[in-house]
Design an enzyme around this catalytic site. Structure first.
Site, PDB file in Angstrom:
ATOM      1  N   HIS A 421      67.538  53.685  62.059  1.00 15.00           N
ATOM      2  CA  HIS A 421      67.709  52.305  62.488  1.00 15.00           C
ATOM      3  C   HIS A 421      66.393  51.548  62.448  1.00 15.00           C
ATOM      4  O   HIS A 421      66.307  50.418  61.940  1.00 15.00           O
ATOM      5  CB  HIS A 421      68.296  52.255  63.905  1.00 15.00           C
ATOM      6  CG  HIS A 421      68.417  50.858  64.436  1.00 15.00           C
ATOM      7  ND1 HIS A 421      67.412  50.264  65.180  1.00 15.00           N
ATOM      8  CD2 HIS A 421      69.390  49.932  64.308  1.00 15.00           C
ATOM      9  CE1 HIS A 421      67.777  49.032  65.486  1.00 15.00           C
ATOM     10  NE2 HIS A 421      68.976  48.814  64.973  1.00 15.00           N
ATOM     11  N   CYS A 752      40.532  55.311  29.314  1.00 18.32           N
ATOM     12  CA  CYS A 752      41.113  55.432  30.653  1.00 18.32           C
ATOM     13  C   CYS A 752      40.046  55.483  31.731  1.00 18.32           C
ATOM     14  O   CYS A 752      40.291  55.959  32.830  1.00 18.32           O
ATOM     15  CB  CYS A 752      42.003  56.663  30.736  1.00 18.32           C
ATOM     16  SG  CYS A 752      41.125  58.228  30.475  1.00 18.32           S
TER      17      CYS A 752
END
Length: 794
Positions: A421, A752
Site C-alpha cells: 500500500h 567508451c
C-alpha cells in the site's frame, strides 16, 4: 415486467458492466468469459448489482440521512470521523430486503453445489462503481472479508462491505477525486476461496512500477493469503520477467529473483479464534525459501502478458496459488494507474551530492530525492500530530494513512514491498518512499533532519542531515537523428531501467565488475575452492550470502547472469557490449575471500588484469564462471544482443589464448551471432590493429587507459592529475590512428571512455575522425547527441 436480477454470476458479466457491478467484478467477468480458453484461471463466483445496493439503502431510508451527513461534513458541522462512523452504523443496522437476501443465499448455495461443498468458504470483496478507472485507483478503499463460511456470515459480510463505502479513507478519497458520494454505488463480489492460506499469493504488474519500463512483469509473492502483501505487512519475494521472450518456452527470462523476509502469513483461523483468518509467524524454512518456482514465475508472467494484451493497457493483478492443487489463479485485474499515465517525453533526473551517514536502507520507490524532518507515527490513531512537509516514518500503512501521506515530503516504512500500500500510494501521489527497511521506527526519531534518496537504484537510503542534490529535466521531444551511434555506459543493473526511454543505440559498455562487487561480493575462487578459505568469519559470510545455493559456483553464475540481463533488457534488440571483468589484483583481493587467492603487486594498474587473467591457471576456473553466466544470459535467457568485449589485451597471442578458453566454455565467435570486441586501451592495440582485427569483430577505445599508457601517467595519481588529459594531441593521434586502421580492416570501432561525457565537445573530434559509435553516461546522453549532430552537419 420481470424485475432484473440483483445477483449475477461472473460468467454473465463483461468489462463494460462497471455501472452494474463495479470495476473489480466486471473485470473478473471479462476474464472468465474471454480469457479462460487462453489459460487464465479465475475462481468462480457471483456479484451483487449496484441496484441491490441502492435498494438496500432506499428500503432502509438511508438516502436522506447519508446526504445530510455529507452536507454537515462539507459545512464543517461534523468531522470526517463522525460522518463516517454514523453512516456505517446506520448501514450496519439495516435489514436486507427479503428478495435481495434470497437471491444472495440462492447464488451462494449454487456456488457451493458447483464446488461439491455444503457451505463453501468464500472471499467477499467490495467493488465500487467508480473503481479501477484508468485515471483513479479506488483499490483498497473498501473492505475485503476472507474465509467467510455460511449464509448468515455471508449476508453480514455483504452488509459490512456496503458500510465500508463510507470509511473515513473512502470518503476522503472521493472528495479528493471529485466524485459525488451519492453517485457511487457498491457491488459485492463473492468468490470461491483459493487455498492460498496453505500456498501463497501476491500482486503482479505488467509494467515496472518504478521506471515505467513496459517490457517486464513484476511479481511479488508471500506465503498465505494475499492481504499481507497488499497491505505491506510483509516484505515479499520479488521477481522480474522480460515479456518479449515469454512466447519462446525454451527461454527462461527471469531477470530478477530477490528473496523477501516474509515475516508472517495469513491463514484460516481455528474454531477458538476471534475471526475467520489470523496471522502467524513464518518458519525459518519459509523465510529462506522462495514462494514460487521458476516455472510458476514464468507461468504467472505469461498470464500477465495475456491479460495486458487483452485489455490493451498495463495491468495491476492479484494472484493466488492453491496449496492443495498447486494451481495458480488470478483473483483480480485492474488498470495500472501511475506509470501508464506518466509522461513519456520527459524525465527528471536526480543526482545525490554530499550527504551524511547512512541510517537505514530499504526498497526505493519513486526515483526521487527529498529532505525533511522525521515525524515518527506508529499508530494511525496518532496521525493528527503529523506536520505538513515532514518525512512520515511508520511500520506500515493502509488506506487510513492516505490523508497524511499526501502531505509528506517522503515516506519510510519498516515493512512492505514494491506492491505494498505504501509503495502504490506514494507513486500515485508522486512522493518518494523507502519501504521494507525493517528497523526504521527503531533507528529514526522525531525532529531528526534526514535525506531520503531513491535515485541510486533498487536500494533506497535514508541519510543523516540535509544533503545536497541536483535535479535535471530531460526532454526527449527534440533529440536529433545522427549517423554516429550514441550509446550508453552502464554498470548498475538496478538503475538501468530508469534510462529505458533514452533513444540510445544500445549499451556500448556494460561493466561486469559492478555486478560482481555489489551483488555477488565474493571472489569466484573462494566459491570454487571454499575448502581453502580458512578465516571463520569469511566462511560464515560466504555461507550466509550463498544460502539456498547448494553449489556455491551456481550462486556466482546465477547472480551475474540475472544482474547483466537487466541491462541487456533495456536496450534489446540493440546491442549490449559486455566487458569481461577488469578488476585489478587489489580490487579482486577486496572481494570476500579474495585475499587468499590474489598476489600483492607493486603496480596493479598495469599488472595482472584483464585478458592476462583469463587463461592463467590461477584464475582460469574463476573466468569459466563468467563465461557460463554469459552463456546462460544469451542461450537460456534469450539476450543474444549481448556481445563480449575483452579488456586489457596486450598481444595478438594473448587474444588467441583468451578466445580459445571462451570457446572451451561454449562461447565461440560467430555462433548464434556472437561477436567479440577488444578494448583499444593499450598502445599495442593501435600499433597492431590489423592483427587484432583478424581476431575480433570490433574495437572499443578506452580513453582513460589509453591516455594513461600513451602519456605514461598513473591515472590514480593525485600528483599528476593536472597532466592527465584525454584531449592531449598524442592521445588524439592514437585515437585517430585506431579509427583509421579499424575501418581499413572493415571492423567497427567506438569509444567508451569518460571524455565525451566529461567534455561533450570532444565528440566533434571523434565524429571528424569517422568513429562508428560513442558511448556516454546517461546523464550526458542528450548533450553529446546534440554535439554529434552539430559535428555531422559541419
Amino acid at each position: 415486467m420481470t424485475k432484473p436480477s440483483e445477483v449475477i454470476f461472473f460468467e454473465n458479466l463483461r468489462r463494460g458492466d462497471v455501472a452494474l457491478v463495479g470495476g473489480k467484478n466486471s473485470s473478473l467477468g471479462e476474464m472468465v468469459q474471454e480469457l479462460d480458453a487462453l489459460g487464465i484461471s479465475v475462481p468462480p463466483g457471483f456479484a451483487t448489482t449496484s441496484a441491490a445496493f441502492r435498494r438496500f439503502i432506499e428500503e432502509n431510508g438511508l438516502n436522506a440521512f447519508i446526504a445530510g451527513q455529507m452536507d454537515k461534513l462539507a459545512s464543517g458541522k461534523i468531522t470526517l470521523h463522525e460522518a463516517g462512523q454514523s453512516i456505517r452504523a446506520a448501514i450496519g443496522s439495516g435489514d436486507w430486503p427479503e428478495e435481495t437476501a434470497a437471491e444472495i443465499v440462492a447464488a451462494y448455495r449454487d456456488l457451493s453445489n458447483r464446488a461439491g461443498k455444503t457451505d463453501l468458504s468464500v472471499a467477499v470483496r467490495s467493488s465500487a462503481t467508480a473503481e479501477d478507472l484508468p485515471d483513479a485507483s479506488f483499490a483498497g478503499q473498501q473492505e475485503t472479508f476472507l474465509n467467510v463460511v455460511g449464509e448468515d456470515a455471508l449476508l453480514k459480510a455483504c452488509r459490512d462491505c456496503y458500510a465500508s463505502l463510507f470509511t473515513d479513507r473512502a470518503i476522503s478519497y472521493r472528495n479528493a477525486k471529485g466524485f459525488d458520494h451519492m453517485d457511487v454505488a457498491l457491488s459485492v463480489g463473492v468468490q470461491q476461496m483459493v487455498r492460498s492460506d496453505i500456498g501463497g499469493s501476491g500482486v503482479m504488474f505488467s509494467i515496472d512500477t518504478e521506471s515505467g519500463f513496459d517490457k517486464v512483469v513484476l511479481i511479488d509473492a508471500a506465503w498465505g493469503l494475499g492481504e499481507n502483501v497488499v497491505q505491506g505487512a510483509v516484505t515479499p519475494d520479488e521477481f522480474q520477467v522480460y515479456k518479449p521472450f515469454l512466447e519462446d518456452r525454451k527461454l527462461r527470462p527471469i531477470i530478477e529473483r530477490k528473496l523477501g523476509a516474509k515475516e508472517k502469513k495469513m491463514i484460516y483461523a481455528g474454531a477458538s479464534d476471534a475471526g475467520p483468518v489470523k496471522n502467524v509467524p513464518t518458519s525459518k524454512a519459509e523465510r529462506e525459501s522462495f514462494v514460487l518456482s521458476d516455472d510458476e514465475v514464468l507461468e504467472l508472467a505469461r498470464q500477465a502478458a495475456i491479460i495486458e494484451r487483452h485489455y490493451g493497457l498495463p495491468m495491476d493483478m492479484e494472484w493466488a496459488k492453491d496449496g492443495e492443487t498447486g494451481k495458480l489463479y488470478i483473483v483480480q485485474a485492474r488498470p495500472e494507474t501511475v506509470q501508464s499515465r506518466a509522461q513519456s517525453a520527459a524525465l527528471r533526473s536526480f543526482k545525490i551530492g554530499e550527504h551524511g551517514s547512512t541510517l537505514v536502507t530499504g526498497l526505493s520507490v519513486g526515483e526521487q530525492i527529498a529532505t525533511g524532518t522525521v515525524c515518527l507515527i506508529e499508530d494511525v490513531s496518532d496521525i493528527d500530530r503529523f506536520v505538513d512537509g515532514a518525512v512520515l516514518v511508520t511500520s506500515t500503512t493502509d488506506p487510513d494513512w492516505v490523508p497524511v501521506m499526501k502531505r509528506a515530503s517522503a515516506i519510510v516504512t519498516d515493512h512492505g514491498g514494491r506492491t505494498s500500500h505504501a509503495a502504490i500510494v506514494s507513486r500515485e501521489l508522486g512522493v518518494p518512499a523507502i519501504v521494507g527497511c525493517g528497523n526504521a521506527t527503531h533507528v529514526l526519531h522525531d525532529q531528526q533532519d534526514v535525506t531520503i534518496c531513491c535515485a541510486e537504484g533498487d536500494e533506497g537510503f535514508v541519510y543523516s542531515g540535509i544533503a545536497d542534490y541536483e535535479v535535471e529535466d530531460l526532454d526527449f521531444d527534440h533529440v536529433p537523428e545522427t549517423r554516429t551511434k550514441v550509446m550508453l555506459n552502464l554498470a548498475n543493473p538496478s538503475t538501468a531501467s530508469r534510462w529505458w526511454r533514452l533513444p540510445s543505440d544500445g549499451v556500448g559498455l556494460a561493466r561486469m565488475e559492478f555486478v560482481i562487487s555489489n551483488t555477488i561480493r565474493i571472489h569466484p575462487e573462494a566459491l570454487i575452492h571454499f575448502d581453502k578459505v580458512t578465516d571463520e568469519d569469511v566462511r560464515e559470510e560466504i555461507e550466509r550470502l550463498t544460502a539456498g545455493y547448494p553449489d556455491k559456483s551456481e550462486y556466482f553464475i546465477d547472480k551475474l547472469a540475472r544482474g547483466l540481463s537487466r541491462i541487456a533488457a533495456i536496450c534489446y534488440p540493440n546491442p549490449m557490449i559486455l566487458r569481461l571483468s577488469d578488476f585489478k589484483t587489489n580490487e579482486y583481493a577486496d572481494l570476500i575471500g579474495g585475499r587468499a587467492f590474489e598476489p600483492d603487486e607493486e603496480n596493479p594498474m598495469i599488472g595482472w588484469r584483464g585478458a592476462s587473467r583469463y587463461y592463467d591457471d590461477a584464475y582460469r576456473d574463476g573466468f569459466a564462471l563468467e563465461c557460463r553466466a554469459i552463456h546462460r544470459l544469451r542461450e537460456e535467457m534469450g539476450f543474444r544482443n549481448v556481445k563480449v568485449m575483452v579488456p586489457f589485451c596486450r598481444t595478438p597471442d594473448e587474444a588467441d589464448r583468451v578466445l580459445a578458453v571462451m570457446a572451451e566454455e561454449g562461447l565461440s565467435r560467430g555462433a548464434d551471432g556472437l561477436e567479440f570486441y577488444v578494448m583499444c586501451e593499450v598502445p599495442s592495440n593501435v600499433i597492431l590493429a590489423d592483427e587484432f582485427a583478424k581476431r575480433f569483430d570490433g574495437f572499443s577505445i578506452g580513453s582513460n587507459d589509453l591516455t594513461q599508457l600513451t602519456l605514461g601517467i598513473d591515472r590514480d595519481s593525485d600528483r599528476l592529475s593536472a597532466l592527465f588529459n584525454e584531449r592531449d594531441p598524442a592521445v588524439v593521434w592514437m585515437i585517430e590512428k585506431a579509427i583509421e586502421r579499424a575501418q581499413a580492416a572493415g571492423r567497427k570501432i567506438g569509444l567508451c571512455g569518460q571524455a565525451p561525457s566529461n567534455y561533450p565537445e570532444f565528440a566533434r573530434v571523434l565524429v571528424a575522425a569517422g568513429i562508428d559509435s560513442i558511448s556516454v553516461t546517461p546523464d550526458s546522453f542528450l548533450k553529446v547527441k546534440d554535439h554529434v549532430a552539430a559535428a555531422e552537419s559541419g
